[in-house]
Motif scaffolding. Structure first.
Motif, PDB file in Angstrom:
ATOM      1  N   THR A 210     -32.700-122.036  33.078  1.00 35.59           N
ATOM      2  CA  THR A 210     -32.663-121.141  34.234  1.00 35.59           C
ATOM      3  C   THR A 210     -32.949-121.993  35.463  1.00 35.59           C
TER       4      THR A 210
ATOM      5  N   THR B  58     -31.421-122.609  39.940  1.00 31.78           N
ATOM      6  CA  THR B  58     -30.658-122.055  41.060  1.00 31.78           C
ATOM      7  C   THR B  58     -29.595-123.069  41.474  1.00 31.78           C
TER       8      THR B  58
ATOM      9  N   LEU C  14     -28.452-119.264  44.504  1.00 33.08           N
ATOM     10  CA  LEU C  14     -28.071-118.276  43.495  1.00 33.08           C
ATOM     11  C   LEU C  14     -28.808-118.588  42.192  1.00 33.08           C
TER      12      LEU C  14
ATOM     13  N   ARG D  12     -21.121-111.884  41.612  1.00 34.57           N
ATOM     14  CA  ARG D  12     -21.670-110.727  40.884  1.00 34.57           C
ATOM     15  C   ARG D  12     -22.501-111.200  39.697  1.00 34.57           C
ATOM     16  N   GLU D  13     -23.581-110.494  39.443  1.00 34.15           N
ATOM     17  CA  GLU D  13     -24.397-110.774  38.261  1.00 34.15           C
ATOM     18  C   GLU D  13     -23.493-110.782  37.028  1.00 34.15           C
TER      19      GLU D  13
ATOM     20  N   ALA E  26     -24.336-116.187  36.632  1.00 36.76           N
ATOM     21  CA  ALA E  26     -25.132-115.689  37.758  1.00 36.76           C
ATOM     22  C   ALA E  26     -26.106-114.620  37.273  1.00 36.76           C
ATOM     23  N   SER E  27     -27.356-114.710  37.750  1.00 34.00           N
ATOM     24  CA  SER E  27     -28.386-113.749  37.327  1.00 34.00           C
ATOM     25  C   SER E  27     -28.537-112.586  38.293  1.00 34.00           C
ATOM     26  N   ARG E  28     -27.821-112.631  39.415  1.00 38.45           N
ATOM     27  CA  ARG E  28     -27.899-111.516  40.367  1.00 38.45           C
ATOM     28  C   ARG E  28     -26.664-111.517  41.251  1.00 38.45           C
ATOM     29  N   ASP E  29     -26.461-110.396  41.932  1.00 38.97           N
ATOM     30  CA  ASP E  29     -25.396-110.310  42.941  1.00 38.97           C
ATOM     31  C   ASP E  29     -25.852-111.034  44.205  1.00 38.97           C
ATOM     32  N   ILE E  30     -24.933-111.714  44.851  1.00 42.78           N
ATOM     33  CA  ILE E  30     -25.191-112.179  46.227  1.00 42.78           C
ATOM     34  C   ILE E  30     -23.940-111.876  47.044  1.00 42.78           C
TER      35      ILE E  30
END
Ligand code: SF4
Length: 129
Positions: free
Chosen positions: A59, A61, A72, A102-103, A120-124
């Protein structure tokens, strides 16, 4: 012929579930000859893999351009060989993806040719959206 057995034992804490069982694996001539303390099949499998081919989920970024945030969060789709984790992190330090993301999107495929995508672990969102 060398009759001297190469023996070693390794004490491990299982990280598969919150019980955190502590066990020991004994290895002789590169074979597991004894395993104690791991109270279920999943734990025994974990211990076996840990002494033969340890793996970890990565994990981290990565940079994202034109996003509402500069970084991200990403995670490896499946665990990666432990000895490749630092090399994978270095590889990801050199890339930038473009917003929006998108996540669940695979933002970097087949890292180091290991057959694992970074997800990706989340939306940005993109700036101005
Ligand atoms: S050995 Fe089984 S019960 Fe113990 S921590 Fe591992 S998964 Fe959990």
């Amino acid at each position: 012929m060398n009759n001297q057995e190469q023996k070693a034992s390794k004490r491990l804490t299982c990280i598969v579930c919150p019980m955190s069982c502590v066990g020991e694996v004994e290895i002789a001539d590169n074979q597991i000859v004894r395993m104690v303390g791991f109270t279920c099949k999943r734990g025994q499998e974990y211990a076996k893999n840990e002494v033969t081919a340890p793996k970890r989920v990565l994990t981290t970024t990565i940079r994202i351009s034109k996003g509402v945030l500069p970084l991200l969060p990403v995670v490896s789709q499946t665990p990666l060989p432990k000895e490749k984790i630092i090399e994978c992190a270095r590889c990801l330090a050199n890339i930038t993806v473009k917003a929006p993301v998108r996540e669940g999107d695979a933002v970097y495929k087949d890292i180091l040719g290991l057959g694992v995508d970074m997800i990706a672990s989340r939306d940005i969102e993109a700036v101005g959206k």
